[in-house]
Design a protein around this motif. Structure first.
Motif, PDB file in Angstrom:
ATOM      1  N   LYS A  60     -97.059 208.606  41.824  1.00 58.29           N
ATOM      2  CA  LYS A  60     -97.657 209.814  41.499  1.00 58.29           C
ATOM      3  C   LYS A  60     -96.737 211.095  41.773  1.00 58.29           C
ATOM      4  CE  LYS A  60    -102.446 208.340  42.495  1.00 58.29           C
ATOM      5  NZ  LYS A  60    -103.575 208.461  43.042  1.00 58.29           N
ATOM      6  N   GLU A  61     -97.122 212.104  41.004  1.00 60.92           N
ATOM      7  CA  GLU A  61     -96.275 213.416  41.031  1.00 60.92           C
ATOM      8  C   GLU A  61     -96.174 213.835  42.624  1.00 60.92           C
ATOM      9  OE1 GLU A  61     -97.085 218.185  40.086  1.00 60.92           O
ATOM     10  OE2 GLU A  61     -97.797 216.540  38.783  1.00 60.92           O
ATOM     11  N   ARG A  62     -97.299 213.758  43.282  1.00 62.07           N
ATOM     12  CA  ARG A  62     -97.247 214.111  44.824  1.00 62.07           C
ATOM     13  C   ARG A  62     -96.281 213.267  45.495  1.00 62.07           C
ATOM     14  NH1 ARG A  62    -103.497 212.010  45.571  1.00 62.07           N
ATOM     15  NH2 ARG A  62    -103.443 212.926  43.345  1.00 62.07           N
ATOM     16  N   ASP A  63     -96.085 211.917  45.300  1.00 65.37           N
ATOM     17  CA  ASP A  63     -95.094 211.145  46.169  1.00 65.37           C
ATOM     18  C   ASP A  63     -93.866 211.565  45.909  1.00 65.37           C
ATOM     19  OD1 ASP A  63     -97.259 209.067  46.786  1.00 65.37           O
ATOM     20  OD2 ASP A  63     -97.230 208.492  44.870  1.00 65.37           O
ATOM     21  N   TYR A  64     -93.528 212.068  44.536  1.00 61.06           N
ATOM     22  CA  TYR A  64     -92.071 212.558  44.185  1.00 61.06           C
ATOM     23  C   TYR A  64     -91.906 213.755  44.915  1.00 61.06           C
ATOM     24  CZ  TYR A  64     -88.822 214.133  40.519  1.00 61.06           C
ATOM     25  OH  TYR A  64     -87.866 214.566  39.765  1.00 61.06           O
ATOM     26  N   VAL A  65     -92.689 214.653  44.572  1.00 60.46           N
ATOM     27  CA  VAL A  65     -92.463 215.957  45.369  1.00 60.46           C
ATOM     28  C   VAL A  65     -92.292 215.841  46.688  1.00 60.46           C
ATOM     29  CG1 VAL A  65     -92.925 218.281  45.114  1.00 60.46           C
ATOM     30  CG2 VAL A  65     -93.323 216.864  43.038  1.00 60.46           C
ATOM     31  N   LYS A  66     -93.204 215.235  47.499  1.00 62.68           N
ATOM     32  CA  LYS A  66     -93.413 215.140  48.943  1.00 62.68           C
ATOM     33  C   LYS A  66     -91.911 214.575  49.347  1.00 62.68           C
ATOM     34  CE  LYS A  66     -95.714 212.908  52.622  1.00 62.68           C
ATOM     35  NZ  LYS A  66     -96.828 211.928  53.147  1.00 62.68           N
ATOM     36  N   LEU A  67     -91.427 213.546  48.764  1.00 62.45           N
ATOM     37  CA  LEU A  67     -90.148 212.951  49.466  1.00 62.45           C
ATOM     38  C   LEU A  67     -89.015 214.207  48.988  1.00 62.45           C
ATOM     39  CD1 LEU A  67     -88.956 210.562  50.698  1.00 62.45           C
ATOM     40  CD2 LEU A  67     -88.429 209.565  48.303  1.00 62.45           C
ATOM     41  N   THR A  68     -88.885 214.545  47.866  1.00 64.18           N
ATOM     42  CA  THR A  68     -87.810 215.548  47.672  1.00 64.18           C
ATOM     43  C   THR A  68     -87.873 216.598  48.377  1.00 64.18           C
ATOM     44  OG1 THR A  68     -88.989 216.500  45.760  1.00 64.18           O
ATOM     45  CG2 THR A  68     -87.524 214.868  45.145  1.00 64.18           C
ATOM     46  N   SER A  69     -89.044 217.245  48.780  1.00 63.52           N
ATOM     47  CA  SER A  69     -89.501 218.324  49.721  1.00 63.52           C
ATOM     48  C   SER A  69     -88.852 217.988  51.031  1.00 63.52           C
ATOM     49  CB  SER A  69     -90.862 218.782  49.775  1.00 63.52           C
ATOM     50  OG  SER A  69     -91.047 219.306  48.459  1.00 63.52           O
ATOM     51  N   LEU A  71     -92.654 227.410  42.281  1.00 59.87           N
ATOM     52  CA  LEU A  71     -93.874 227.020  42.858  1.00 59.87           C
ATOM     53  C   LEU A  71     -93.715 226.468  44.120  1.00 59.87           C
ATOM     54  CD1 LEU A  71     -96.656 226.275  42.229  1.00 59.87           C
ATOM     55  CD2 LEU A  71     -96.373 224.134  41.563  1.00 59.87           C
ATOM     56  N   SER A  72     -93.812 227.217  45.286  1.00 58.89           N
ATOM     57  CA  SER A  72     -93.853 226.989  46.666  1.00 58.89           C
ATOM     58  C   SER A  72     -92.234 227.341  47.194  1.00 58.89           C
ATOM     59  CB  SER A  72     -94.250 225.567  46.956  1.00 58.89           C
ATOM     60  OG  SER A  72     -95.506 225.485  46.618  1.00 58.89           O
ATOM     61  N   GLY A  73     -91.244 227.309  46.249  1.00 57.30           N
ATOM     62  CA  GLY A  73     -89.926 227.399  46.644  1.00 57.30           C
ATOM     63  C   GLY A  73     -88.950 227.939  45.496  1.00 57.30           C
ATOM     64  N   PRO A  74     -87.963 227.678  45.676  1.00 56.35           N
ATOM     65  CA  PRO A  74     -86.968 227.945  44.487  1.00 56.35           C
ATOM     66  C   PRO A  74     -86.979 226.754  43.413  1.00 56.35           C
ATOM     67  CG  PRO A  74     -85.325 227.581  46.453  1.00 56.35           C
ATOM     68  CD  PRO A  74     -87.134 227.746  46.702  1.00 56.35           C
ATOM     69  N   GLY A  75     -87.985 226.443  43.061  1.00 53.92           N
ATOM     70  CA  GLY A  75     -87.978 225.198  42.324  1.00 53.92           C
ATOM     71  C   GLY A  75     -89.385 224.676  42.797  1.00 53.92           C
ATOM     72  N   TYR A  76     -89.783 223.211  42.281  1.00 48.91           N
ATOM     73  CA  TYR A  76     -91.139 222.902  42.784  1.00 48.91           C
ATOM     74  C   TYR A  76     -90.920 222.130  44.045  1.00 48.91           C
ATOM     75  CZ  TYR A  76     -95.593 219.886  42.037  1.00 48.91           C
ATOM     76  OH  TYR A  76     -96.545 219.313  42.127  1.00 48.91           O
ATOM     77  N   MET A  77     -91.834 222.297  45.175  1.00 53.10           N
ATOM     78  CA  MET A  77     -91.784 221.986  46.736  1.00 53.10           C
ATOM     79  C   MET A  77     -92.915 221.948  46.957  1.00 53.10           C
ATOM     80  SD  MET A  77     -87.896 223.886  47.705  1.00 53.10           S
ATOM     81  CE  MET A  77     -87.269 222.542  48.854  1.00 53.10           C
ATOM     82  N   TYR A  78     -93.053 221.456  48.196  1.00 56.76           N
ATOM     83  CA  TYR A  78     -94.467 221.344  49.090  1.00 56.76           C
ATOM     84  C   TYR A  78     -93.867 221.800  50.441  1.00 56.76           C
ATOM     85  CZ  TYR A  78     -96.674 218.053  45.629  1.00 56.76           C
ATOM     86  OH  TYR A  78     -97.034 217.768  44.375  1.00 56.76           O
ATOM     87  N   PRO A  79     -94.393 222.909  50.794  1.00 56.49           N
ATOM     88  CA  PRO A  79     -93.972 223.544  51.963  1.00 56.49           C
ATOM     89  C   PRO A  79     -94.450 222.694  53.338  1.00 56.49           C
ATOM     90  CG  PRO A  79     -95.918 224.633  51.252  1.00 56.49           C
ATOM     91  CD  PRO A  79     -95.227 223.847  50.254  1.00 56.49           C
ATOM     92  N   LYS A  80     -95.598 221.850  53.276  1.00 56.79           N
ATOM     93  CA  LYS A  80     -95.623 221.210  54.624  1.00 56.79           C
ATOM     94  C   LYS A  80     -94.933 219.754  54.538  1.00 56.79           C
ATOM     95  CE  LYS A  80    -100.320 220.646  53.376  1.00 56.79           C
ATOM     96  NZ  LYS A  80    -101.484 220.200  53.390  1.00 56.79           N
ATOM     97  N   ALA A  81     -94.083 219.540  53.620  1.00 55.18           N
ATOM     98  CA  ALA A  81     -93.291 218.537  53.653  1.00 55.18           C
ATOM     99  C   ALA A  81     -91.921 218.651  53.849  1.00 55.18           C
ATOM    100  CB  ALA A  81     -93.262 217.635  52.281  1.00 55.18           C
ATOM    101  N   ILE A  82     -91.503 220.164  53.737  1.00 56.65           N
ATOM    102  CA  ILE A  82     -90.323 220.734  54.283  1.00 56.65           C
ATOM    103  C   ILE A  82     -90.230 220.664  55.874  1.00 56.65           C
ATOM    104  CG2 ILE A  82     -88.630 222.600  54.032  1.00 56.65           C
ATOM    105  CD1 ILE A  82     -89.998 223.365  51.480  1.00 56.65           C
ATOM    106  N   PRO A  83     -89.179 220.203  56.308  1.00 51.82           N
ATOM    107  CA  PRO A  83     -88.978 220.335  57.739  1.00 51.82           C
ATOM    108  C   PRO A  83     -89.092 221.753  58.153  1.00 51.82           C
ATOM    109  CG  PRO A  83     -87.233 218.515  56.899  1.00 51.82           C
ATOM    110  CD  PRO A  83     -88.194 219.368  55.663  1.00 51.82           C
TER     111      PRO A  83
END
Length: 417
Positions: free
Chosen positions: A131-140, A245-257
């Protein structure tokens, strides 16, 4: 999958990918074969093929760009971003980013972990795998920014075409210095279209008839400045751009260290200044969607955006309705209260908005609407026109300024146990 690997080779070898029937033409033109994958991967799983590709090509590939050539699956491929990946000598894959797919996930995690922080992940996940959320969570998690469209065409050309020499990116701000923006006893509505301004409604009927906000793909300022000039140059006074979206590109802030979030926000600030943006949108699906998970933000995450974006007049949060709200020095963070689906019948949408106004009885009530990109602005205007005299549609910058002056919402954050 062999075609995906072939794109990697084409970038590294300055080669062209051909099918078997074109080989005689290539030979006649004097082009030598650099790789032949006919029959090489027959019967193998994707993890075996991509592991082989990683072992043979990864060390030579860019660590600034990687391409996820997903989206459609099976016998359908829409590799429009491939030309850009090839000129950047990127590694191509469509590995699953779902933790349950242990082997593919492990290799995806390894590849992303060996990229430089804040590098670009181009393309999209495979709809058949995760899912989209799996992809963006791991990249973030690896502090990488997604430019998420596998169907984005001709970027090898567009990335080399600058904006016009005298062009300045100017937004249509509506706030007038010194003017009083104290709200009345009304329901104030502001609309933002989902998924970026290049999709859906931009060229459809109604744009410019009502105040409307559009999510800007901020990396285009350096990836495709002439394309971004096209949108800025077409914008009407009612078209207002916001950063996402959440950053300089599509990211999830809670997944970012957490130790990396300040540098992510700093890069966001840089792009917003270049594009004359003063509202920023946050979205986090790293812990599931609204129904089966939570899309809320912690106080620590919200604090990072307020601290790192001091020139932002406000923030918006969510995709579907969410429940995080904050206020600092008159600068609100407001979550969406309504998601307007393209499939929702117009009378039902009118009734939904009227019901929200009845439930939230304090006035002023600030009702933020996220409009799915497949709805055109004329349709949205038709819905809003039926709401009655208590409702007023206002530009987003005015909406946030009034909400900061007379907030009727309570601060709310995701609490960790």
């Amino acid at each position: 999958t062999s075609l995906t690997v072939a794109f990697t080779v084409a970038g590294l070898e300055r080669a062209v990918v051909v099918s078997e029937d074109l080989i005689p033409m290539m030979e006649k033109a004097g082009l030598r074969s650099v790789a032949d994958f006919r029959g090489k991967f027959t019967g193998q799983k994707d993890i075996d093929i991509y592991t082989w590709a990683y072992m043979h090509y990864w060390n030579r590939c860019s660590k600034d760009y990687v391409v996820w050539l997903g989206g459609e699956a099976g016998k359908i491929m829409k590799p429009a971003i491939a030309d850009f990946g090839m000129i950047k000598q990127a590694f191509f894959t469509d590995l699953s980013c779902k933790e349950e797919d242990t082997a593919e996930y492990a290799l995806a995690d390894k590849i992303l972990g060996e990229m430089k922080p804040l590098s670009m992940v181009m393309g999209w996940h495979s709809y058949a795998k995760d899912k989209e959320r799996d992809y963006v969570k791991l990249t973030s998690h690896h502090v990488l920014r997604v430019e998420g469209l596998h169907t984005l065409p001709n970027m090898s050309f567009s990335c080399q075409i600058p904006a016009s020499p005298d062009f300045k990116f100017k937004n249509h701000h509506t706030l007038v210095q010194g003017k009083d923006y104290t709200p009345g006893k009304k329901v104030y509505i502001s609309c933002i279209q989902t998924d970026g301004m290049g999709l859906g409604a931009w060229l459809k009927p109604g744009r410019g008839q009502i105040p409307y906000a559009w999510e800007v793909t901020m990396n285009w300022v350096w990836l495709a400045p002439s394309m971004l000039e096209y949108f800025y140059g077409m914008a009407t006074p009612n078209d207002y751009f916001i950063g996402c979206l959440s950053g300089p590109g599509y990211m999830y802030p809670k997944a970012i260290p957490p130790e990396h979030l300040p540098e992510v926000v700093a890069k966001t600030k840089e792009l917003m200044q270049q594009l004359d943006l003063n509202v920023f949108e946050i979205m986090d699906y790293s812990e599931g969607a609204t129904v089966e998970g939570n899309t809320e933000l912690t106080k620590a995450v919200v604090d990072a955006y307020y601290k790192g974006l001091p020139n932002a007049i406000g923030f918006v949060n969510g995709y579907a309705p969410a429940f995080t709200f904050a206020l600092r020095d008159g600068r609100p963070l407001i979550s969406y209260d309504y998601y307007l689906s393209e499939t929702r019948p117009d009378p039902d949408a009118v009734a939904d908005l009227q019901e929200l106004a009845a439930i939230n009885s304090a006035r002023p009530y600030f009702l933020l609407v996220h409009v799915r990109e497949w709805s055109d602005v004329a349709r949205v205007k038709g819905i809003l026109d039926k709401l009655g005299p208590e409702f007023e549609v206002v530009p987003l910058d005015m909406f946030l300024t009034m909400a900061g002056k007379a907030p009727t919402f309570k601060e709310r954050f995701l609490e960790r146990k």
